[in-house]
Design an enzyme around this catalytic site. Sequence first.
Site, short mmCIF file in Angstrom:
data_model
loop_
_atom_site.label_atom_id
_atom_site.label_comp_id
_atom_site.label_asym_id
_atom_site.label_seq_id
_atom_site.Cartn_x
_atom_site.Cartn_y
_atom_site.Cartn_z
N LEU A 153 -97.59 14.94 13.87
CA LEU A 153 -96.87 13.86 13.46
C LEU A 153 -97.67 12.96 12.79
O LEU A 153 -97.45 12.37 11.73
CB LEU A 153 -95.89 13.34 14.60
N TYR A 177 -88.85 19.43 13.16
CA TYR A 177 -87.98 20.73 13.66
C TYR A 177 -87.37 20.60 15.04
O TYR A 177 -86.05 20.79 15.18
CB TYR A 177 -88.96 22.09 13.57
N ALA A 198 -79.21 28.95 7.75
CA ALA A 198 -80.19 28.21 6.73
C ALA A 198 -80.85 27.21 7.45
O ALA A 198 -80.58 26.55 8.22
CB ALA A 198 -79.60 27.78 5.58
#
Lengths: 452, 452
Positions: free
Chosen positions: B302, B358, B294
């Site tokens: 940013l 990420y 997941a």
Amino acid sequence: MAAKSKGAPNLYGSFIHSAPGAFLASKLGLPQPAELRRYRAGEPALPGPVLLGGKGRLAEPIVALLGDDYTVTDAFDAGIKYGALVFDATGIDSIDKLVQLFEFFSPALRSLAPSGRVVVLGTTPELVASVDEQIAQRALEGFTRSIAKELLRGATGQLVYVAPEADSSGTGVESTLRFLLSAKSAFVDGQVIRVGTAASEAPADWAKPLAGKVAVVTGAARGIGATIAEVFARDGATVIVADIPAAGEALSETANKVGATALPLDVTAPDAAERLAEFAQQRFGGIDIVVHNAGITRDKLLANMDESRWSSVINVNLAAPHRITSGLVAKGVLKEGGRVIDVSSIAGIAGNRGQTNYGASKAGVIGMVDAEAPLLAEKGITINAVAPGFIETAMTAAIPVGTREAGRLMSSLLQGGQTIDVAETIAYFASPASNAVSGNVVRVCGQSLIGA
Amino acid sequence: MAAKSKGAPNLYGSFIHSAPGAFLASKLGLPQPAELRRYRAGEPALPGPVLLGGKGRLAEPIVALLGDDYTVTDAFDAGIKYGALVFDATGIDSIDKLVQLFEFFSPALRSLAPSGRVVVLGTTPELVASVDEQIAQRALEGFTRSIAKELLRGATGQLVYVAPEADSSGTGVESTLRFLLSAKSAFVDGQVIRVGTAASEAPADWAKPLAGKVAVVTGAARGIGATIAEVFARDGATVIVADIPAAGEALSETANKVGATALPLDVTAPDAAERLAEFAQQRFGGIDIVVHNAGITRDKLLANMDESRWSSVINVNLAAPHRITSGLVAKGVLKEGGRVIDVSSIAGIAGNRGQTNYGASKAGVIGMVDAEAPLLAEKGITINAVAPGFIETAMTAAIPVGTREAGRLMSSLLQGGQTIDVAETIAYFASPASNAVSGNVVRVCGQSLIGA
């Protein structure tokens, strides 16, 4: 620099309208390569003050160490252009605290000056005791490499991991910080540097850190080697420039230009270490710094390669530096507190087509740093390597134009580096203040996309 | 696969006439992406016999282990197309012996079949006692990554480092070799895999290695997760597919299709580990394999990011797998000999613009593997991660065409991978024969140029 980029704009124009150009443009967001601010004696290290965030073990010592030469503040003012954003992330010991990175950098990023610096300070993940802290610290790397890819106008981003047991005065990290927080690191981008625990001291004069040191540079007749000699001389060192006898004339010119002593030397000769040791011992009483810069390429697809191409590259680039370092250390000619600096390559990290020999030799150089660092540490000697990316030299000028252009553009800084950028990084490793910096391989590549 | 590459040829045509296209063409030498041979039950593992070279500690055990299922020979015949070239480089304990690589591969390369395999076996450099051996072994990495970039027609190249103390029978390395010497590793290229010392045993049937095992896959409603479930079922496992409640319908479909049991589960819920543990314990008596697949992206520069984008990505991709693994281990629901498999990303290795959140989360996943591997080893549990490159999914299909095309082409295999490629790599980690494989991060990226 402008002269060396001649012809780039048109190619770039056609490039950004191609599919990969659009890709790169979207990835990098840079309309055009920025002119990088580079070191000039007497100019301020940074184009503005340092904004310091984070509450770890390093923030206070940093203020004490840098306070005299830098303006350091922890009060963000959106109206100021900062020369650097420094975040002490050593207090981040769990995943949820990673949000502190967001909180500090998100508002501050727009206030970073052109050619500004982002530096994140963390704790070496492999050396912390807590699983949660190790995970959070390791996450800093993905964060920093990502933020480096978002920076514009020649700004760069790096991560420095400081060993948990490092001297609480922060002197171990000072040379690294001063290098990163200066124009000397113009083409170093997206890198991770590890700082250990060895005791360190500031030089009497940060502008002449190599005063009183004897340095040898191989392959110094021209190109990167000649620039290393020049920077070493600028920084106060007594320099021996070595190169193969066939390069004699160019070597003499370089020696004269930088005020160095020339030593014609084939590094692959069985007695190369002896000859160098004898020369340096008699003339200068020993060696403090050795830079194994001599290197060759003999490119060919492996299926078409002959053994001499294979062996000459392995011998010059890998066997020779290993043998010479071992010889100088065994004889005690390389002194306590000495410095060994090797030259690897992106091809040694990522591999390269047509360079199985070169790639093997330059990966072996990384092995040399890994293997020799703990042994040399017993004698107070450090060993590190630079891994240049695309650097503007006579060698790269001979590359076909399309390839050359792509080599420049496939990096966050959208340009090739200068030989000075490699030399400055080597000078940082060579500094007596870099006692706690050993076992590193630092790319000088403008955060080239190419890696492994 | 052909259908998914629709539209590529024209773009490719314009691409190779652009500057970076010429660069890539010169680097990669591939006129067009090759159709990769992928696993089909009943077909031979390789498209030809194995040519085995090198005289180390592994060559003999390999013949004994693979001899029943593979044709293995050490007599080179230029008239034969080999399915694989395997070189036991564990005997290379000095720089001068590196020439053995040249001697074996240079003549043999032309005899490698399409979708053939190059595998170099070495000794983990950090674990050898001799400096010379460490340097030579580390050089293998630059060699192998370079040769992988020279291979044509879907052939791949990898390096396997085997710990010096590994079982002399070679069983520790068998699962790795069988994976690499098969069509299951079609999109794994230019990788380095480390094999340790844990005792290993072959499964009763290499075609059903997961028979009798209970596996949980999160994020399994669709995409890579659904394919993992499918491959696990093919390999004999009892599979629990988990996904967020909102994906209920797709999850049920996947469960029905592969014969799995569906568990709606928000992995970020504080009681996620408890719920999963209870469910698995009651229904199946525990868990053997957990795949933390997941993951989400919430891309934004940013400077423009809000905290919810930051935190949701960190929570789903990093905090949740860490908490769930810890919970399952603490409760003893993840059994002795268990397997934890995480999903990192090239963005976690190299960083990516617009993905500070990420990139941090996926670098943290690497830290999770590093930190947890030694702890889990005490319970006989392994932990590894895959780091996918450009994989053809609904997510990547939504990427703008130029970016998508470049993502495919900026790799040695000149194409994107399939979800099956990621799933096969995960199944290799999950195999009970992979006891000695822990702490690895293996990219499934077709040797993407992008790295760090």
